[in-house]
Design an enzyme around this catalytic site. Sequence first.
Site, PDB file in Angstrom:
ATOM      1  N   ARG A  15     -16.695 -18.386  70.567  1.00  0.00           N
ATOM      2  CA  ARG A  15     -15.382 -17.995  70.063  1.00  0.00           C
ATOM      3  C   ARG A  15     -14.468 -19.223  69.939  1.00  0.00           C
ATOM      4  O   ARG A  15     -14.902 -20.359  70.091  1.00  0.00           O
ATOM      5  CB  ARG A  15     -14.765 -16.940  70.976  1.00  0.00           C
ATOM      6  CG  ARG A  15     -14.417 -17.408  72.366  1.00  0.00           C
ATOM      7  CD  ARG A  15     -14.036 -16.225  73.245  1.00  0.00           C
ATOM      8  NE  ARG A  15     -13.666 -16.637  74.592  1.00  0.00           N
ATOM      9  CZ  ARG A  15     -13.831 -15.887  75.673  1.00  0.00           C
ATOM     10  NH1 ARG A  15     -14.385 -14.685  75.576  1.00  0.00           N
ATOM     11  NH2 ARG A  15     -13.449 -16.316  76.865  1.00  0.00           N
ATOM     12  N   ASP A  16     -13.207 -18.981  69.662  1.00  0.00           N
ATOM     13  CA  ASP A  16     -12.257 -20.068  69.456  1.00  0.00           C
ATOM     14  C   ASP A  16     -11.767 -20.610  70.802  1.00  0.00           C
ATOM     15  O   ASP A  16     -10.582 -20.592  71.116  1.00  0.00           O
ATOM     16  CB  ASP A  16     -11.078 -19.604  68.604  1.00  0.00           C
ATOM     17  CG  ASP A  16     -10.338 -18.422  69.212  1.00  0.00           C
ATOM     18  OD1 ASP A  16     -10.912 -17.726  70.091  1.00  0.00           O
ATOM     19  OD2 ASP A  16      -9.170 -18.195  68.837  1.00  0.00           O
ATOM     20  N   GLU A  17     -12.712 -21.101  71.596  1.00  0.00           N
ATOM     21  CA  GLU A  17     -12.385 -21.624  72.924  1.00  0.00           C
ATOM     22  C   GLU A  17     -13.324 -22.798  73.216  1.00  0.00           C
ATOM     23  O   GLU A  17     -12.970 -23.937  72.988  1.00  0.00           O
ATOM     24  CB  GLU A  17     -12.515 -20.509  73.967  1.00  0.00           C
ATOM     25  CG  GLU A  17     -11.796 -20.800  75.260  1.00  0.00           C
ATOM     26  CD  GLU A  17     -11.585 -19.533  76.090  1.00  0.00           C
ATOM     27  OE1 GLU A  17     -11.180 -19.688  77.238  1.00  0.00           O
ATOM     28  OE2 GLU A  17     -11.828 -18.413  75.578  1.00  0.00           O
ATOM     29  N   TRP A  51      -9.857 -23.100  90.351  1.00  0.00           N
ATOM     30  CA  TRP A  51     -10.110 -23.862  89.132  1.00  0.00           C
ATOM     31  C   TRP A  51      -9.890 -25.348  89.445  1.00  0.00           C
ATOM     32  O   TRP A  51     -10.798 -26.158  89.267  1.00  0.00           O
ATOM     33  CB  TRP A  51      -9.198 -23.389  88.003  1.00  0.00           C
ATOM     34  CG  TRP A  51      -9.754 -22.237  87.235  1.00  0.00           C
ATOM     35  CD1 TRP A  51     -10.220 -22.269  85.949  1.00  0.00           C
ATOM     36  CD2 TRP A  51      -9.930 -20.880  87.687  1.00  0.00           C
ATOM     37  NE1 TRP A  51     -10.681 -21.015  85.576  1.00  0.00           N
ATOM     38  CE2 TRP A  51     -10.504 -20.145  86.625  1.00  0.00           C
ATOM     39  CE3 TRP A  51      -9.663 -20.208  88.870  1.00  0.00           C
ATOM     40  CZ2 TRP A  51     -10.818 -18.794  86.717  1.00  0.00           C
ATOM     41  CZ3 TRP A  51      -9.964 -18.858  88.985  1.00  0.00           C
ATOM     42  CH2 TRP A  51     -10.541 -18.164  87.920  1.00  0.00           C
ATOM     43  N   HIS A  84     -21.874 -16.788  79.088  1.00  0.00           N
ATOM     44  CA  HIS A  84     -20.806 -17.251  79.976  1.00  0.00           C
ATOM     45  C   HIS A  84     -21.423 -17.363  81.370  1.00  0.00           C
ATOM     46  O   HIS A  84     -21.626 -16.368  82.043  1.00  0.00           O
ATOM     47  CB  HIS A  84     -19.701 -16.182  79.978  1.00  0.00           C
ATOM     48  CG  HIS A  84     -18.314 -16.719  79.975  1.00  0.00           C
ATOM     49  ND1 HIS A  84     -17.596 -16.875  78.823  1.00  0.00           N
ATOM     50  CD2 HIS A  84     -17.500 -17.119  80.974  1.00  0.00           C
ATOM     51  CE1 HIS A  84     -16.380 -17.337  79.113  1.00  0.00           C
ATOM     52  NE2 HIS A  84     -16.310 -17.494  80.424  1.00  0.00           N
ATOM     53  N   GLU A  94     -19.860 -12.708  80.235  1.00  0.00           N
ATOM     54  CA  GLU A  94     -18.567 -13.018  80.850  1.00  0.00           C
ATOM     55  C   GLU A  94     -18.093 -11.889  81.760  1.00  0.00           C
ATOM     56  O   GLU A  94     -17.520 -12.128  82.823  1.00  0.00           O
ATOM     57  CB  GLU A  94     -17.530 -13.272  79.753  1.00  0.00           C
ATOM     58  CG  GLU A  94     -16.149 -13.617  80.254  1.00  0.00           C
ATOM     59  CD  GLU A  94     -15.189 -13.938  79.132  1.00  0.00           C
ATOM     60  OE1 GLU A  94     -14.177 -14.618  79.388  1.00  0.00           O
ATOM     61  OE2 GLU A  94     -15.447 -13.510  77.969  1.00  0.00           O
ATOM     62  N   ASP A 139     -15.015 -22.154  85.989  1.00  0.00           N
ATOM     63  CA  ASP A 139     -16.368 -21.755  85.621  1.00  0.00           C
ATOM     64  C   ASP A 139     -17.374 -22.802  86.076  1.00  0.00           C
ATOM     65  O   ASP A 139     -18.441 -22.485  86.619  1.00  0.00           O
ATOM     66  CB  ASP A 139     -16.476 -21.584  84.102  1.00  0.00           C
ATOM     67  CG  ASP A 139     -15.475 -20.588  83.537  1.00  0.00           C
ATOM     68  OD1 ASP A 139     -14.281 -20.742  83.819  1.00  0.00           O
ATOM     69  OD2 ASP A 139     -15.891 -19.683  82.806  1.00  0.00           O
ATOM     70  N   ASP A 151     -16.883 -22.874  78.855  1.00  0.00           N
ATOM     71  CA  ASP A 151     -16.872 -21.489  79.322  1.00  0.00           C
ATOM     72  C   ASP A 151     -17.754 -20.620  78.445  1.00  0.00           C
ATOM     73  O   ASP A 151     -18.462 -19.735  78.911  1.00  0.00           O
ATOM     74  CB  ASP A 151     -15.446 -20.946  79.334  1.00  0.00           C
ATOM     75  CG  ASP A 151     -14.798 -20.987  77.955  1.00  0.00           C
ATOM     76  OD1 ASP A 151     -15.061 -21.948  77.197  1.00  0.00           O
ATOM     77  OD2 ASP A 151     -14.016 -20.082  77.625  1.00  0.00           O
TER      78      ASP A 151
END
Length: 901
Positions: free
Chosen positions: A483-485, A545, A778, A757, A492, A479
């Site tokens: 960041r912390d992802e 999704w 994103h 995003e 997506d 995605d």
Amino acid sequence: MRKIACLVISMQLLVITAIAQSAVQNLLVENSHNPIGLDITMPRFSWQLVSDKRNVAQTAYEIQVFTDQKGKAPVWRSGKIMSAQSVFVPYAGTALQSGKKYKWQVQVWDNVNKTALQSDTASFQMALLQASDWKAKWIEPGYKEDSVMRPSPLLRKEFSANKKIASATAYITAHGLYEGQINGRRISDAYFTPGWTSYSKRLQYQVYDVTNMISKGNNAIAVSLGNGWYRGVIGFSNNHDVYGKDIALLFQLDILYTDGTNETIMSDGSWKSSTGTIRYAEIYNGETIDAREDKKGWAMPGYDDAGWNAVKVTTHPMNVLIATYNEPIKKKEIFKPVRIFKTPKGEQVIDFGQNLVGWVTLKVKGNAGDKIVVSHSEVMDKTGNFYTTNLRAAKAQDTYILKGGEEEIFEPHFTWHGFQFIKLEGYPGEIKAENFTAVAMYSDMAPTGGFSSSNALVNQLQHNIQWGQKGNFLDVPTDCPQRDERLGWTGDAQVFSRTAAFNMNVNNFFSKWLRDVEADQLTNGSVPFVVPNVLGTGAVGSTGWADVATIIPWNVYLAYGDKRVLEQQYASMKNWVGYMQNSSKNNLWNTGFHFGDWLFYRPDDDNDGRAAVTDKYLIAQCFYANSTQLLINAAKVLEKMEDAAKYEILLQKIKEAFIKEYLTANGRLVSGTQTAYVLALNFDMLPEALRQQAADRLAENIKSYNNHLTTGFLGTPYLCHVLTRFGYTDIAYNLLLQEKYPSWLYPVKMGATTIWERWDGIKPDGSFQVPSMNSYNHYSYGAIGDWMYRVMVGLDTYDDGPGYKHIKIKPHIGGGFTNASASLQTYYGKLSSSWKVDADKTYMDVEIPANTTATVFIPAKNAGSVTESGAAVSAVDTRMEEGYVVVKLGSGMYHFIIFKQ
């Protein structure tokens, strides 16, 4: 029956005096050039027939597969096959052997040349086809590990090769990440191997030809390991050790000597372990390298490792090991600083001019113990200071501690960052541009698509779409990269998949990831929010999704004609539809958690109900129908006609339930949003008699928002497609060219170099959207690219000839553009189309690859107003359709002029 004539025959074209050249080239096995490490026992062959003549088509082929062994008959000779197939021709010879290298050629006959065309020789090498082919043992470091910092282990082994080497092949994988060396040379230019899969079920290994790295005499193997996805921090809330607490290596080197003997060097109890310069490495947080801890020469033979620890031999499942087919992550473009400056706070910052994913390589000279901290950021805040709040818990910092003395070069090994800016702390001496290089890294997918137009902002949008894809296609479709992802969010990926397949060859990339979608799919058929699934079994089943299970397989099939993707994913597709069916009552799916139309337009102070909230169960019913339709499509392709008939009945019931629940008697949807109408129209949820009035309502809605879109992740990909389908291409262009929020060009005007995003990640006053979810890289909203390529320029493929075997070229001129063009490298060759408008003429140039046909729609009022290479087309067997002159063409280059009347 109307006779279909080729344009070149019917139009009495100008004589081509040059000698025509034809060739067979671009030989592929499983979509790769000379691949090493295939565990598919019936690999597929593809090739291109190229010619400078028109209307060239293959009539027959013959494939020959052989080895280098003298006097040996070919392993397989197909014989002359009367067929036009040149893509995905399956091997049909005797069983291929583990680890063996094969060569192959193809001979092609066409409808133009009197003699057959012979290709050059290509090759492929098999992987280890049986678990018993593995002789190596899993090994782990033998020392007591620092459980907090977890320094990267170093593992080494020396061996002697006292005979002349014919070939040497290394097979490597790890729990964690690995970097391997032989005699101090990096084994590969791939990074973050073995990649990310659903490790408990599918662990990739890589295969390398290392023949040229091994010397006669003493040799050294050296491998460093990193935590990576396996046991590092991944997911939310500092989640780690998802797949296990161990870090381990599996290494096997098979050597064939020229005298015919073999030797295997393997990971076993004879290896040694220690730690070195990498003191800490986490994907989210960055890497710490202490050059003072360097064990100089540790990767070379003759190094004294007497003080090292023995390794621990352990056992891990061998039946989960699989060969690697998707492209590895590699270093790609590099960027030098465009600006070096200090912020109002006094921070020392470097701007590289492009939001990218990778790392910075720096050169420095200083004293032992000097510490440099490199922080990463996508944007500067409105006051001009360094901004990292949107990274959330991710530290995204690399720390380098100098050894001192000579110039030193630093870069990470087991982490990456999403950034345009870096902040430097502790750098000794003057900061000079020549000492800093930003390196972009992404999966090494072949670039395939190009787009340009007369509008500079739209061209920048295309640039941003491509860089959003580059930055998020790192072994899995993530995605966001900063960041912390950085997770494989399924929604997506599916909304962007058709756009992605134009810009790059994502056939193997998505095929690999889809196997993990299936692996992580629950037994009830529900599909996780992210794949590989690190969020748990409760994070599953959201509409739009989970539909990744049906949408991407079908899109890959359309883009590449790859039937095997449908074969492999059919059970997964069927199970997902089954889950929705079992979750429905009276064919209405209106239960469960759903993200809905994620990040749709909603004003900060919504005083008059302008927030575009779409009923999430209306959305669910639309995607339920779409997935069922795609399953029907796949069933027909795979000739599962009983399934097709069964699901056609189900689809009708799904649509009837939708109409009963969500459509009023006069044709209004209960949710009046753009997304509601877009999904209902795109997925044919409405009776045909009510579709145009629904499209009219959609157009009026857009006008009521002053020609702005209000769609989120699920509505946006289809918005312009629906408008064009129902006669509102002018509104689609208005949306494309809208420069104010919310729009595609608003971020471009704000200086974006990737897709954001949120529509308003940076607000007009320079302030930011909520930092808890505000990525500036994103790709989801970049799905507009699909409309630009397939509708604006008009490059498309028909379902009856997927993979651009039967091409559709239908441009839609408008929006005040004076020109637009697109090109695509298909498996058959280059496909392109362009149009240019001037005061009294429109020019349209088309290139069609050999061994394909194209139905071309020329924007003209009648055939009499069109010429091709100076000849009138009025004599051609043409037809008129909705303002287009339609002709069917064979391969070649065509130049049309449309005279305005």
